[in-house]
Design a protein around this motif. Structure first.
Motif, PDB file in Angstrom:
ATOM      1  N   ASN A 171       0.809  -1.237   0.000  1.00 13.81           N
ATOM      2  CA  ASN A 171       0.000   0.000   0.000  1.00 13.81           C
ATOM      3  C   ASN A 171       0.838   1.282   0.000  1.00 13.81           C
ATOM      4  O   ASN A 171       0.297   2.372   0.081  1.00 13.81           O
ATOM      5  CB  ASN A 171      -0.967  -0.001   1.191  1.00 13.81           C
ATOM      6  N   LYS A 172       2.169   1.154  -0.087  1.00 16.51           N
ATOM      7  CA  LYS A 172       3.020   2.348  -0.221  1.00 16.51           C
ATOM      8  C   LYS A 172       3.544   2.424  -1.654  1.00 16.51           C
ATOM      9  O   LYS A 172       3.887   1.407  -2.243  1.00 16.51           O
ATOM     10  CB  LYS A 172       4.246   2.295   0.703  1.00 16.51           C
TER      11      LYS A 172
ATOM     12  N   ARG B 248       7.176   9.477  -0.840  1.00 16.55           N
ATOM     13  CA  ARG B 248       6.344   8.273  -0.698  1.00 16.55           C
ATOM     14  C   ARG B 248       4.889   8.684  -0.457  1.00 16.55           C
ATOM     15  O   ARG B 248       4.619   9.731   0.104  1.00 16.55           O
ATOM     16  CB  ARG B 248       6.877   7.475   0.502  1.00 16.55           C
ATOM     17  N   ARG B 249       3.956   7.850  -0.894  1.00 16.58           N
ATOM     18  CA  ARG B 249       2.528   8.032  -0.596  1.00 16.58           C
ATOM     19  C   ARG B 249       1.985   6.696  -0.054  1.00 16.58           C
ATOM     20  O   ARG B 249       2.458   5.643  -0.444  1.00 16.58           O
ATOM     21  CB  ARG B 249       1.729   8.394  -1.846  1.00 16.58           C
ATOM     22  N   THR B 250       0.961   6.797   0.794  1.00 18.09           N
ATOM     23  CA  THR B 250       0.360   5.590   1.377  1.00 18.09           C
ATOM     24  C   THR B 250      -1.128   5.547   1.069  1.00 18.09           C
ATOM     25  O   THR B 250      -1.818   6.560   1.207  1.00 18.09           O
ATOM     26  CB  THR B 250       0.564   5.574   2.911  1.00 18.09           C
ATOM     27  N   TYR B 251      -1.597   4.382   0.657  1.00 18.51           N
ATOM     28  CA  TYR B 251      -3.025   4.164   0.427  1.00 18.51           C
ATOM     29  C   TYR B 251      -3.645   3.738   1.755  1.00 18.51           C
ATOM     30  O   TYR B 251      -3.338   2.671   2.285  1.00 18.51           O
ATOM     31  CB  TYR B 251      -3.234   3.095  -0.650  1.00 18.51           C
TER      32      TYR B 251
ATOM     33  N   THR C 205      -5.616  -0.717  -4.514  1.00 16.03           N
ATOM     34  CA  THR C 205      -4.268  -0.227  -4.207  1.00 16.03           C
ATOM     35  C   THR C 205      -3.540   0.177  -5.488  1.00 16.03           C
ATOM     36  O   THR C 205      -2.896   1.230  -5.551  1.00 16.03           O
ATOM     37  CB  THR C 205      -3.462  -1.317  -3.461  1.00 16.03           C
TER      38      THR C 205
ATOM     39  N   SER D  39      -0.780   4.012  10.254  1.00 19.57           N
ATOM     40  CA  SER D  39      -0.773   2.564   9.981  1.00 19.57           C
ATOM     41  C   SER D  39      -1.343   1.860  11.208  1.00 19.57           C
ATOM     42  O   SER D  39      -1.202   2.354  12.333  1.00 19.57           O
ATOM     43  CB  SER D  39       0.641   2.051   9.690  1.00 19.57           C
TER      44      SER D  39
ATOM     45  N   ASN E  86       9.972   1.876   0.808  1.00 18.05           N
ATOM     46  CA  ASN E  86      10.338   3.153   0.196  1.00 18.05           C
ATOM     47  C   ASN E  86      11.141   2.909  -1.076  1.00 18.05           C
ATOM     48  O   ASN E  86      11.666   1.820  -1.292  1.00 18.05           O
ATOM     49  CB  ASN E  86      11.127   4.010   1.202  1.00 18.05           C
TER      50      ASN E  86
END
Length: 335
Positions: free
Chosen positions: A12-13, A29-32, A45, A175, A295
């Motif tokens: 999910n990153k 970085r982005r996170t879903y 995702t 998270s 990352n």
């Protein structure tokens, strides 16, 4: 000087990092993030990754102050991971490599974590505990392979924590594991849970089933708080991990432990591992959330090592695989 750009998006990153001879030039970085009580599905995702990947790529280049011409090699996560997100990132990496006229390198995600950990901590030849949402392995280097000495036989430790978070509706932002860690600090009562170590391997699915079943009974009758459950689960899971890591150290005659992967930023796990290391006169190495959590820079660093040792991935071989074991990769860059 060798400059490598790394694309990571196995879960999910989504992250893109640039490394120049051991220096991290950029690592956006982005996170879903999904609502409480829900996990992340591969298709959704991948859709998230597609919507932000070009923005993250531009950010990585701008932050590093580089142009396409300055990049020597394009590295991407070949696996392991979730199929749809992996494909999304691989397609972009392949396209970029062809547009820029640069060599391509498919990197093993687990080895990305290990090489990043070695770079940041300057550890020499550690016994590695790799703990994340998708993987739990105890690894040591021997004869051009990262050998797996012990692993989970069912689900990963991070998956166990994430799924427990869903049961008691803990937020996924930033998270679930981080939120469990904060709640566990307020826990005072230890609830005994199944402790399942089988030789060098561990099992987490039984503990999860037990605590899922027990949570509602214990909470509804007021026998404990959600914080107590978080505390008890962490203590049990981490004790199991410390046990198998110590056994691998003894077998290898190792005096260093390196913790990598998303669960590796948990300070309680670091603390417990630190106690064991101190008793053995060993050194503990760990990194913070910038490099523990998935990352792009870690893929760039592993790619840098591979590229410098003469490896490249032909376009016809630039596929992805959801199952790609750490010990499948020949480590050509270490003695």
């Amino acid at each position: 000087m060798t400059v490598v750009i790394g694309f990571e998006g196995s879960a999910n990153k989504i992250g893109i990092g640039i490394i120049r001879d051991g220096e991290v030039l950029s690592n956006p970085r982005r996170t879903y993030i999904t609502p409480p009580g829900q996990g992340f599905l591969p298709g959704e995702t991948a859709k998230h990754h597609r919507s932000v990947i070009l923005t993250v790529l531009q950010e990585a280049l701008d932050e590093a102050g580089l142009k396409a011409a300055d990049i020597d090699c394009v590295a991407y996560t070949k696996g392991p991971g979730m199929g749809a997100p992996l494909v999304t990132v691989a397609i972009v990496a392949r396209t970029v490599a062809q547009l820029w006229g640069k060599p391509l390198l498919g990197v093993n995600h687990c080895i990305g974590h290990i090489e990043m950990g070695r770079l940041i901590t300057n550890s020499q030849n550690p016994t590695v505990l790799y703990v994340s949402g998708g993987n739990t392995q105890v690894i040591a280097y021997s004869e051009r392979r990262y050998r797996i000495f012990g692993e989970t036989i069912d689900i990963a430790v991070g998956n166990c924590l994430d799924r427990f978070a869903r049961v008691i509706k803990i937020s996924n932002d930033p998270s679930p594991g981080y939120n469990i860690e904060q709640m566990a600090k307020k826990g005072t009562k230890y609830i005994e849970l199944p402790y399942t170590v089988k030789g060098m391997d561990v099992s987490f699915s039984g503990i999860l089933s037990y605590i899922e079943d027990a949570a509602h009974k214990l909470l509804s009758t007021g026998q404990c708080t959600p914080e107590d459950l978080c505390f008890s689960l962490q203590e049990t899971l981490f004790a199991m991990l410390v046990e198998i890591t110590e056994r691998a150290m003894a077998h290898c005659g190792s005096q260093e432990v390196l913790i990598v992967g998303g669960v590796g930023c948990n300070l309680r796990l670091q603390e417990m591992m630190g106690v064991m290391c101190k008793e053995r006169g060993a050194l503990l190495f760990a990194t913070d959330e910038r490099f523990c959590i998935d990352n792009g820079a870690m893929i760039a660093q592993a790619g840098w090592e591979m590229f410098r040792s003469g490896q490249v991935t032909e376009l016809s071989d630039s596929w992805i695989t959801q199952r790609y074991r750490t010990d499948e990769v020949e480590v050509t860059w270490r003695d």
